[in-house]
Design an enzyme around this catalytic site. Structure first.
Site, PDB file in Angstrom:
ATOM      1  N   ARG A   1       0.859  -1.186   0.000  1.00  0.00           N
ATOM      2  CA  ARG A   1       0.000   0.000   0.000  1.00  0.00           C
ATOM      3  C   ARG A   1       0.897   1.239   0.000  1.00  0.00           C
ATOM      4  O   ARG A   1       1.133   1.829  -1.049  1.00  0.00           O
ATOM      5  CB  ARG A   1      -0.949  -0.044   1.221  1.00  0.00           C
ATOM      6  CG  ARG A   1      -2.058   0.994   1.180  1.00  0.00           C
ATOM      7  CD  ARG A   1      -1.655   2.342   1.710  1.00  0.00           C
ATOM      8  NE  ARG A   1      -1.096   2.307   3.056  1.00  0.00           N
ATOM      9  CZ  ARG A   1      -0.466   3.346   3.594  1.00  0.00           C
ATOM     10  NH1 ARG A   1      -0.314   4.476   2.919  1.00  0.00           N
ATOM     11  NH2 ARG A   1       0.053   3.269   4.811  1.00  0.00           N
ATOM     12  N   ASP A   2       1.473   1.562   1.138  1.00  0.00           N
ATOM     13  CA  ASP A   2       2.360   2.727   1.229  1.00  0.00           C
ATOM     14  C   ASP A   2       3.476   2.588   0.198  1.00  0.00           C
ATOM     15  O   ASP A   2       3.858   3.544  -0.480  1.00  0.00           O
ATOM     16  CB  ASP A   2       2.946   2.783   2.650  1.00  0.00           C
ATOM     17  CG  ASP A   2       3.364   4.170   3.073  1.00  0.00           C
ATOM     18  OD1 ASP A   2       3.627   4.994   2.184  1.00  0.00           O
ATOM     19  OD2 ASP A   2       3.441   4.423   4.278  1.00  0.00           O
TER      20      ASP A   2
ATOM     21  N   CYS B   1       4.719   9.018   0.292  1.00  0.00           N
ATOM     22  CA  CYS B   1       3.345   9.492   0.226  1.00  0.00           C
ATOM     23  C   CYS B   1       3.282  10.505  -0.901  1.00  0.00           C
ATOM     24  O   CYS B   1       4.100  11.419  -0.968  1.00  0.00           O
ATOM     25  CB  CYS B   1       2.943  10.133   1.559  1.00  0.00           C
ATOM     26  SG  CYS B   1       1.298  10.848   1.491  1.00  0.00           S
TER      27      CYS B   1
ATOM     28  N   HIS C   1       9.056   6.257   8.391  1.00  0.00           N
ATOM     29  CA  HIS C   1       9.710   6.382   7.088  1.00  0.00           C
ATOM     30  C   HIS C   1      11.186   6.661   7.377  1.00  0.00           C
ATOM     31  O   HIS C   1      11.551   7.060   8.478  1.00  0.00           O
ATOM     32  CB  HIS C   1       9.060   7.491   6.267  1.00  0.00           C
ATOM     33  CG  HIS C   1       7.724   7.072   5.696  1.00  0.00           C
ATOM     34  ND1 HIS C   1       7.554   6.677   4.394  1.00  0.00           N
ATOM     35  CD2 HIS C   1       6.510   6.962   6.272  1.00  0.00           C
ATOM     36  CE1 HIS C   1       6.287   6.340   4.184  1.00  0.00           C
ATOM     37  NE2 HIS C   1       5.626   6.509   5.311  1.00  0.00           N
TER      38      HIS C   1
ATOM     39  N   HIS D   1       5.065   3.979  12.785  1.00  0.00           N
ATOM     40  CA  HIS D   1       5.110   3.870  11.319  1.00  0.00           C
ATOM     41  C   HIS D   1       6.224   4.815  10.866  1.00  0.00           C
ATOM     42  O   HIS D   1       6.010   6.015  10.697  1.00  0.00           O
ATOM     43  CB  HIS D   1       3.735   4.286  10.784  1.00  0.00           C
ATOM     44  CG  HIS D   1       3.599   4.335   9.294  1.00  0.00           C
ATOM     45  ND1 HIS D   1       2.899   3.400   8.572  1.00  0.00           N
ATOM     46  CD2 HIS D   1       4.036   5.240   8.376  1.00  0.00           C
ATOM     47  CE1 HIS D   1       2.907   3.720   7.288  1.00  0.00           C
ATOM     48  NE2 HIS D   1       3.590   4.836   7.145  1.00  0.00           N
TER      49      HIS D   1
END
Ligand code: HMG
Ligand code: MG
Length: 299
Positions: free
Chosen positions: A12-13, A237, A206, A204
């Site tokens: 997804r991401d 994103c 990054h 989460h």
């Protein structure tokens, strides 16, 4: 052995920002391969507007082509009632609602204010739960925002409270642009941990500034046992310019093995999936552990 759960967000991401078009069959194939490697929680895609994020189109087809043995959950992002309608037609176990601690990012990402998003998600969460789905609440920009700069832990805590109040079963704190450092993670957790048990909180991270593994270590020190990661460090994103991928699942697994945590996931098998995906995307693999394992096999 102390257990850690990884939520695999690579499909997804990891793919929502990719220029190479991928079929739903490819996405489902990698989902199944990651399940075979022992991953138990995986995001399968998003029910967002295909005009905004074309890469996540056909998430319903991905859902129809994945296999889930007992204990494996498929998770999908749901931005509004229209997304909810589509998600309810699938058998995804977890619906993720997503907002931010930064107004500007939220506007750019989901085209509404933080308060508007919370109002929208109240109905989405209630209907999802009434249908027996679990609800994960994401907060983006928990340390820094690409438009507004530094974000205070107090701002994040207010959004976490609102997401809990509307029935979120779990909260994931997103360092969307990968700027956080361990001290900031500790300050963030000082503000958020009084609001919910550590067992319901995920990080989460990054890895834009290379701090994600250090930040996960800070989370482990504070009893966080759920971390989001992406195979081969995929990710980004579309509404956070310059942000790179999520922390690589391979790197997190290598850390956790060394620290004596169990995950039930086979690092070498995940690394093979990572290599496959990198090949299909024609990109290099940013995961140190992934590259080290690939080099060992090449010997
Ligand atoms: P909008 O334009 O404000 O929506 O978008 P709208 O309600 O005004 O509708 C406009 C059009 O979109 C209509 O179609 C709707 O039917 C359609 P038209 O009449 O013009 O043909 N539409 C939809 N179509 C399919 N599925 C839907 C949907 N909703 C409306 N669900 C919206 C609002 C939220 C939809 C839009 O802003 C959007 O899709 N944004 C994408 C956001 C996104 O996916 N961002 C990336 C994920 S978040 C992230 O990566 C952060 C995270 O990883 C954590 C971290 O790192 O921090 C989670
Ligand atoms: Mg993200």
């Amino acid at each position: 052995m102390d257990k850690v759960t990884l939520v695999e967000v690579g499909l997804r991401d990891g793919l929502q920002n990719e220029k190479t078009p991928l079929t739903a069959q490819q996405r489902a194939g990698w989902f199944n391969a990651l399940v075979a490697a022992g991953v138990q929680r995986l995001e399968a895609g998003s029910f967002v507007s295909p005009k905004w994020v074309p890469q996540m189109a056909d998430t319903d087809v991905v859902m129809a082509n994945i296999q889930r043995p007992a204990g494996v959950t498929a998770e999908v992002l749901v931005p509004n009632e229209k997304g909810l309608e589509a998600a309810l037609k699938t058998d995804a176990e977890v619906f993720a609602i997503f907002t931010a601690a930064s107004e500007t990012f939220n506007q750019r990402n989901i085209n509404c204010s933080i308060d508007e998003s919370i109002a929208r998600f109240r109905t989405v969460a209630a209907k999802a739960k009434a249908d027996g789905r679990r609800v994960r609440g994401y907060v983006s920009c928990v340390v820094g925002c690409p438009y507004e700069g530094k974000v205070s832990p107090g701002q994040v805590a207010r959004v976490v409270e609102a997401l809990l109040e509307l029935g979120s079963d779990e909260i994931s704190l997103g360092d969307t642009i990968g700027v956080a450092r361990p001290r900031e993670i500790h300050q963030l957790l000082d503000a958020v941990l009084p609001l919910l048990p550590a067992s319901k909180l995920a990080l989460h991270c990054h890895d834009t500034w290379g701090q994600a593994i250090a930040n996960i270590m800070a989370g482990l020190q504070r009893d966080i046992r759920i971390f989001d990661s992406a195979v081969a460090g995929l990710g980004g994103c579309p509404y956070a310019k310059g942000a790179t991928g999520n922390v690589a699942t391979e790197d997190v697994l290598y850390l956790l093995e060394g620290e004596g945590f169990s995950t039930g996931i086979d690092l070498a098998a995940v690394a093979r999936v990572g290599e496959d995906i990198c090949q299909a995307l024609g990109r290099s693999n940013p995961s140190g552990a992934g590259r080290a394992l690939a080099a060992r096999h090449a010997d």
